[in-house]
Scaffold this motif. Structure first.
Motif, mmCIF file in Angstrom:
data_model
loop_
_atom_site.group_PDB
_atom_site.id
_atom_site.type_symbol
_atom_site.label_atom_id
_atom_site.label_comp_id
_atom_site.label_asym_id
_atom_site.label_seq_id
_atom_site.Cartn_x
_atom_site.Cartn_y
_atom_site.Cartn_z
ATOM 1 N N ILE A 188 -4.941 4.303 1.507
ATOM 2 C CA ILE A 188 -3.920 3.271 1.723
ATOM 3 C C ILE A 188 -3.096 3.001 0.475
ATOM 4 O O ILE A 188 -2.254 2.120 0.476
ATOM 5 C CB ILE A 188 -4.556 1.945 2.182
ATOM 6 C CG1 ILE A 188 -5.491 1.397 1.092
ATOM 7 C CG2 ILE A 188 -5.276 2.105 3.487
ATOM 8 C CD1 ILE A 188 -6.011 0.007 1.398
ATOM 9 N N ASP B 185 -8.478 -3.477 4.946
ATOM 10 C CA ASP B 185 -9.085 -2.749 3.841
ATOM 11 C C ASP B 185 -10.579 -3.063 3.780
ATOM 12 O O ASP B 185 -11.135 -3.725 4.659
ATOM 13 C CB ASP B 185 -8.372 -3.061 2.522
ATOM 14 C CG ASP B 185 -8.461 -4.530 2.134
ATOM 15 O OD1 ASP B 185 -9.337 -5.254 2.670
ATOM 16 O OD2 ASP B 185 -7.665 -4.968 1.284
ATOM 17 N N SER C 239 0.655 0.171 -0.202
ATOM 18 C CA SER C 239 0.619 -1.076 -0.947
ATOM 19 C C SER C 239 1.831 -1.245 -1.841
ATOM 20 O O SER C 239 2.057 -2.306 -2.399
ATOM 21 C CB SER C 239 -0.654 -1.155 -1.800
ATOM 22 O OG SER C 239 -0.630 -0.141 -2.796
ATOM 23 N N GLY D 6 -1.229 -6.493 9.988
ATOM 24 C CA GLY D 6 -2.036 -5.278 10.101
ATOM 25 C C GLY D 6 -2.187 -4.791 11.528
ATOM 26 O O GLY D 6 -2.940 -3.846 11.780
ATOM 27 N N ILE E 214 -3.714 -4.851 6.329
ATOM 28 C CA ILE E 214 -2.852 -3.906 5.618
ATOM 29 C C ILE E 214 -1.549 -3.744 6.399
ATOM 30 O O ILE E 214 -1.562 -3.414 7.594
ATOM 31 C CB ILE E 214 -3.532 -2.532 5.476
ATOM 32 C CG1 ILE E 214 -4.833 -2.654 4.694
ATOM 33 C CG2 ILE E 214 -2.598 -1.548 4.794
ATOM 34 C CD1 ILE E 214 -5.624 -1.370 4.666
#
Length: 922
Positions: free
Chosen positions: A112, A41, A116, A67, A47
């Motif tokens: 994104i 991010d 999350s 990620g 992420i």
């Protein structure tokens, strides 16, 4: 006579697999390219779950806990990398041969937001990502997805997946069926290593032994590739435990739960904890990971049961011959421990250790009223003599599974090398369990029943009077079954570049050394008046306990297990040993399997092909006991059987675009007979001309299946799928129980019961799957999620028997095969709340062939649908409370004899409720 001289022996690991067929791998250079990267991010934090695509291809991945993502086996050329929810290109990449391209992708918050959310949609995204990118037909459930259902063990988690259903024991999921095929026809592995079965006669792994808290993912493979064990017809279930590299940084979770069983008004509890973290031990950042998980749960519950076992005289008016009323009081405890270690000193090498200890303790006390009517009793009649016995079964059975898996993965120049060694052991012990304390009485008339479906008995006052029953016998048994497996494998591969085509060649070998042992000791205490018991000590009233709380009708007093055990303590066990039953079921079976394979994986644009050949060599040896009543003698019986199988396969995956994937496969697989079917024990009773025998058949051939599959999968974003698949299985050497009396070699036998191979059988059907988060709807409806799957299947098999010297046959359905299996779930979630209501359905299936020559006596389980509910509330980022309701529709277990109105077994459990809290991040 000397008994049990063939107990466990050291497993033979001296034999090695066939030489690896990898000469082709040595000839050419590897020049395939790769794209590796990380999604972060705006702050640089990794992420997890972000979609990453190669534009214009069907290649798509979700970033892992760090990620990271990798696209391998790429030809030289130009690529466009896309990431996040939008379809915009984030990077233009030009690859040369052998190049490993490293990149980092930064996503804005707007791109994104959806990844999350850790909940139903996030769990669905991760499961679909693995399925989409697989080379073969698989179904995946991640740890997050497992947590979205109120499931307490691995079996119950699997029932939510397309094409899967479960067999239950006392209402709890135990064994898994894939595409309608029985549990013995499906393989189970733990982190890629075969799990043994605790129970004595079966290969099926009772998955209620493994708590769901220990799972990271469940993967069901329905089309095997050559580098996989070939021992499954329906599917292969792989249980993956947690790795520290599955999470980002330190991960902690603590679960505390209480439960209430409505049927028995009993309470239970569960505690579970998970910890994982990474450390720097070799100079590299976070190169060593530790993951620990523990779970302990205790549940007290019970059930009410009435069963005939199919004992009907079927005619114009069905007459009941035998029936039992049973009341169960049960306490089950599950303890699971897992410790996993990973070392990744660099990008090219990794070493891992996976360990598991699981213990399932089942204490059961069962009171029963067993009644026999010699001439068969009509519905509503009470004019026959009833021979009645009140019985107690009381035992504590403990099943354990221990597993140790050590492995490594390495990239050495142009090569990829993978090794794995596994050791596992399963055991089931029942020390000195009361298998039957029987008190008998006889009633001239007045005993009746008023329902075919639930033929609960009623009688006059003396029917319920303990003083009317006299002790006949007490049976006690100690059993110990072990299943041990040692296996090792080596896989080696390299990439080749042929005219702009990347070709991966892979070869390998595996050895497996499996040993199954069974030890039983039986005591039968009878003629107890001659062993010193007074007349009043023979009456049930001397051992009567509280009144049985039997929900289906009146029952009368229970039999106290403590009183029975105290009385047994005054008797000499050695004088009551049953030598025959303590000997004839003891055996040791060794099964050695050596395997080798060669496979190739290649891409032609959006078309991927996986083709290869697997060879497996099986060597079976066994030792058991033979008893002949003719000579009144025992002798050891040694058996052996060797066979080999050559198993070709080819699979195609075609990405029409980034959303539509087409698949086709032709594979071959096998399933070896169960240990009960090949048991070396042989029992010969009777006299010349009237001989009766029962025995296993070690010469059975394995079931062999040619499998054909096609599928279309349409992915709707990261949290949606619509798919359809067709499958066809041509199965040879179908195994069933038969009476060989009158056939060649058994001309002088009245009965010769064993197992034989039948003709070929068929299984075919279709699977449909739909799941979608409805985020296209306006708020608050965009939190809705809907999923459903449906499997339709049909089977054809036949059995045969001898009638007046002529061989007869009839068609049957494949045992344990449901024509219809389905699941449906409706969920809703936002940042504060998560709700899911789910239903699992399976149609009726045959559990047993009652009589070979009469389909009216076949036993079927009725269709079954169970509805469950889970609600979660998010108090904060790290605290979640939940409520679960299982079997809220109070669905019973019911089997019938030929026709749904004729009881074989009815069992009622009632709902169970659970409430708990999860705390993480501490």
């Amino acid at each position: 006579m000397t008994r049990n001289t063939f107990g466990a022996k050291p497993l033979n690991t001296a034999k090695t697999p066939l030489a690896l067929a990898c000469a082709m791998l040595l000839a050419m250079p590897a020049v395939a390219a790769e794209i590796k990267g990380q999604v972060v991010d705006s702050t640089g934090a990794a992420i997890q779950g972000a979609p990453v695509k190669l534009a214009g291809t069907s290649r798509i991945q979700l970033s892992d806990a760090s990620g990271e993502f990798t696209f391998s086996n790429l030809a030289a050329g130009d690529y466009q990398l896309q990431a996040g929810t939008s379809s915009s290109v984030v990077e233009q990449i030009q690859l040369s041969a052998e190049q490993v391209y490293q990149t980092s992708v930064t996503l804005a918050d707007a791109n994104i937001e959806h990844v999350s959310v850790i909940g139903q949609s996030g769990a669905l995204s991760r499961s679909l990502s693995a399925q989409r990118n697989a080379d073969n037909f698989i179904t995946v459930s991640s740890a997050d997805a497992i947590g979205e259902f109120p499931d307490s063990n691995a079996a119950e988690s699997l029932q939510r997946m397309a094409g899967l259903s479960i067999e239950r024991d006392q209402g709890e999921g135990r064994f898994v069926r894939v595409r309608g095929l029985s549990p013995d026809l499906n393989a189970v592995t733990y982190n890629g290593s075969t799990l043994p079965a605790p129970e004595s006669g079966t290969r099926a792994v009772a998955l209620d032994v493994i708590p769901s808290d220990l799972l990271e993912s469940l993967t069901v493979t329905k089309t095997l590739t050559p580098d996989m064990d070939a021992d499954s017809l329906g599917g292969a279930v792989d249980i993956k435990s947690l790795s520290a590299f599955d999470k980002e940084g330190r991960f902690t979770k603590l679960t505390a739960e209480g439960s209430f069983d409505e049927h028995e008004s009993e309470y239970g509890n569960k505690l579970a904890a998970t910890y994982s973290d990474r450390y720097a031990i070799g100079g590299a950042d976070d190169d060593f990971g530790i993951a620990l998980a523990a779970s302990n749960a205790v549940r007290k519950f019970g059930s009410d049961n009435v069963e005939t076992g199919g004992k009907w005289d079927i005619g114009d008016e069905d007459l009941l011959e035998k029936v039992q009323l049973r009341d169960y009081q049960i306490e089950r405890e599950r303890l699971g421990l897992a410790a996993n270690f990973d070392w990744r000193p660099d990008d090219n090498n990794s070493l891992y250790l996976r360990t598991l200890y699981s213990r399932f303790s089942d204490q059961e006390s069962r009171n029963a009223i067993a009644t026999k009517f010699d001439d068969g009793l009509a519905l509503g009649a009470a004019d026959q003599t009833a021979e009645v016995s009140r019985e107690l079964k009381h035992r504590k059975e403990t099943q354990t599974i221990k597993s140790f898996v050590l492995g490594s993965d390495s990239h050495i120049d142009d090569w990829k090398l993978s090794t794995q060694f596994g050791w596992s052991e399963a055991e089931e012990k029942n020390p000195h369990g009361i298998s039957g304390a029987t008190f008998e009485g006889e009633f001239d008339q007045g005993v009746s029943y008023s329902s075919y479906r639930k033929p609960v008995l009623t009688g006059a006052a003396d029917f319920y009077d303990a003083a009317q029953y006299e002790l006949k016998e007490i049976e006690v048994e100690s059993t110990d079954a072990k299943d041990r497996n040692i296996n090792g494998r080596l896989d080696i591969s390299r990439n080749l570049y042929l005219n702009d085509t990347v070709l991966e060649l892979k070869a390998g070998g595996k050895f497996s050394r499996r040993q199954k042992t069974n030890q039983e000791t039986h005591w039968v205490y009878e003629d107890l008046d001659e062993q010193g018991l007074a007349d009043d000590a023979l009456l049930m009233s001397a051992y009567a306990g509280d009144e049985v709380d039997y929900g289906l009708g009146a029952f009368g007093p229970s039999i106290s297990p403590n009183s029975i055990q105290q009385m047994l303590g005054t008797l000499d066990a050695a004088d009551n040993l049953d030598e025959l039953e303590s000997t004839i079921n003891d055996y040791r079976i060794d099964e050695d399997v050596n395997a080798a394979y060669l496979m190739a994986t290649s891409d032609w644009g959006d078309l991927r092909m996986v083709a290869g050949l697997r060879y497996e060599k099986t060597e079976l040896t066994g030792a058991g006991w033979e008893f002949s009543e003719l000579s009144d003698s025992y002798s050891e019986r040694h058996v052996s059987h060797d066979y080999d199988n050559l198993l070709p396969s080819i699979q195609f995956r075609y990405g029409v675009d980034s959303n539509l994937v087409l698949r086709a496969a032709w594979t071959n697989s096998l399933v070896r007979p169960t240990f009960e079917q090949v048991s070396p024990g042989y029992l010969l009773e009777g006299s010349l001309g009237e001989l009766e025998a029962s025995f296993g058949n070690p010469q059975l051939k394995p079931l062999e299946s040619s499998n054909y599959d096609i599928a279309a999968e349409y992915y709707m974003g990261e949290s949606g799928i619509l798919s359809a698949a067709l499958f066809y299985k041509n199965i040879k050497n179908f195994i069933y129980e038969a009476d060989l009396a009158g056939r060649d070699g058994y001309e002088d036998f009245d009965e010769a019961n064993t197992y034989i191979n039948g003709d070929s059988s068929k299984l075919y059907g279709a699977e449909f799957n739909f799941a979608q988060k409805l985020d296209m709807l306006p708020s608050p409806w965009n939190g809705l999620l809907f999923s459903a799957n449906l499997t339709l299947s049909h089977s054809e098999a036949s059995i045969s028997w001898l009638d007046d010297g002529e061989l007869q046959s009839r068609d049957i359905r494949f045992p344990s095969q449901s024509n219809t299996t389905g699941n449906i779930a409706v969920g809703y979630e936002n940042e504060y709340l998560s709700l899911r209501l789910s239903a699992a359905y399976k149609s009726n299936y045959m559990t047993e062939v009652g009589e070979l020559d009469d389909a009216n006596y076949d036993i079927y389980q009725q269709d079954h649908m169970q509805i469950d509910f889970i609600a979660k509330g998010f108090v904060s980022k790290d605290i979640m409370v939940y409520f679960k309701a299982l079997n809220i529709n109070d669905e019973p277990y019911y089997t019938y004899t030929g026709n749904e109105r004729r009881n074989a077994q009815f069992e009622d459990y009632g709902p169970t409720y659970q409430i708990g809290i999860n705390i993480s991040g501490f």
